[in-house]
Design a protein around this motif. Structure first.
Motif, short mmCIF file in Angstrom:
data_model
loop_
_atom_site.label_atom_id
_atom_site.label_comp_id
_atom_site.label_asym_id
_atom_site.label_seq_id
_atom_site.Cartn_x
_atom_site.Cartn_y
_atom_site.Cartn_z
N THR A 195 0.81 -1.22 0.00
CA THR A 195 0.00 0.00 0.00
C THR A 195 0.85 1.27 0.00
O THR A 195 0.30 2.36 -0.11
CB THR A 195 -0.99 0.02 1.18
N ILE A 196 2.15 1.13 0.11
CA ILE A 196 3.03 2.29 -0.04
C ILE A 196 3.27 2.50 -1.53
O ILE A 196 3.72 1.60 -2.23
CB ILE A 196 4.38 2.07 0.69
N ASN A 197 2.96 3.68 -2.01
CA ASN A 197 3.18 4.00 -3.42
C ASN A 197 4.68 4.13 -3.66
O ASN A 197 5.31 5.10 -3.25
CB ASN A 197 2.46 5.29 -3.79
N VAL B 100 9.46 2.17 1.62
CA VAL B 100 9.42 0.71 1.53
C VAL B 100 10.75 0.13 2.02
O VAL B 100 10.78 -0.84 2.77
CB VAL B 100 9.12 0.23 0.09
N GLY B 101 11.85 0.76 1.62
CA GLY B 101 13.17 0.30 2.09
C GLY B 101 13.28 0.32 3.60
O GLY B 101 13.79 -0.63 4.21
N ILE C 215 12.47 -2.70 -4.77
CA ILE C 215 11.34 -2.30 -3.92
C ILE C 215 10.48 -1.22 -4.58
O ILE C 215 9.54 -0.74 -3.98
CB ILE C 215 11.83 -1.83 -2.53
N ASP C 216 10.80 -0.89 -5.82
CA ASP C 216 9.93 0.03 -6.56
C ASP C 216 8.96 -0.78 -7.42
O ASP C 216 9.12 -1.97 -7.58
CB ASP C 216 10.76 0.98 -7.43
N THR C 217 7.94 -0.11 -7.90
CA THR C 217 7.01 -0.75 -8.82
C THR C 217 7.01 0.04 -10.12
O THR C 217 7.26 1.24 -10.13
CB THR C 217 5.57 -0.81 -8.27
N VAL C 218 6.74 -0.64 -11.22
CA VAL C 218 6.77 0.01 -12.52
C VAL C 218 5.37 0.42 -12.98
O VAL C 218 5.22 0.98 -14.05
CB VAL C 218 7.44 -0.89 -13.58
N TRP D 117 -2.19 3.64 -9.90
CA TRP D 117 -2.74 2.28 -9.85
C TRP D 117 -3.32 2.02 -8.47
O TRP D 117 -2.72 2.35 -7.45
CB TRP D 117 -1.64 1.27 -10.17
N MET D 118 -4.47 1.38 -8.41
CA MET D 118 -5.13 1.12 -7.13
C MET D 118 -4.90 -0.32 -6.67
O MET D 118 -4.76 -1.22 -7.49
CB MET D 118 -6.63 1.37 -7.26
#
Length: 120
Positions: free
Chosen positions: A14-16, A28-29, A75-78, A83-84
């Motif tokens: 849930t962390i963007n 996140v880190g 730990i990142d998202t692409v 995005w929900m």
């Protein structure tokens, strides 16, 4: 997955942490570091000026004469930053639920298991 692991996964996903969200990536880190606080890892953190912190943890009992296990992830998202996430019973949907935040959580659990079995 037990209740604590589900809670940890939900907290991470849930962390963007969209790749361009440096603050979210760093958050996140920090959560990953917090999840491993009882493992006595020496964390080395290198700040990337635009992308966020690069984190490397290794045992304080490092021995070059013994086999080494490398666990690597991100730990990142692409996904797009808007995005929900959604949840259905014990399933989560959205960025990081499989790749890679769930994978990072699996690594943390593997490290905990190794420590409980006496590996240094």
């Amino acid at each position: 997955m037990n209740t604590k692991q589900l809670h940890d996964l939900k907290r991470l996903i849930t962390i963007n942490s969209f790749t361009q969200n440096k603050q979210g990536v760093n958050l996140v880190g920090q959560e990953v570091i917090n999840l491993t606080k009882d493992l006595d890892l020496g964390w080395e953190i290198t700040e990337h000026p635009k992308k966020g912190s690069l984190i490397c943890g290794r045992t304080r009992n490092w021995d070059n004469n013994k086999p080494v296990i490398l666990l690597s992830g991100h730990i990142d998202t692409v996904f797009d930053k808007n995005w929900m996430h959604s949840q259905d019973d014990q399933k989560f949907y959205g960025p990081g639920t499989m790749d890679m935040k769930a994978g990072v959580l699996v690594m943390v659990e593997a490290l905990k298991k190794l420590k409980s079995e006496g590996f240094k």
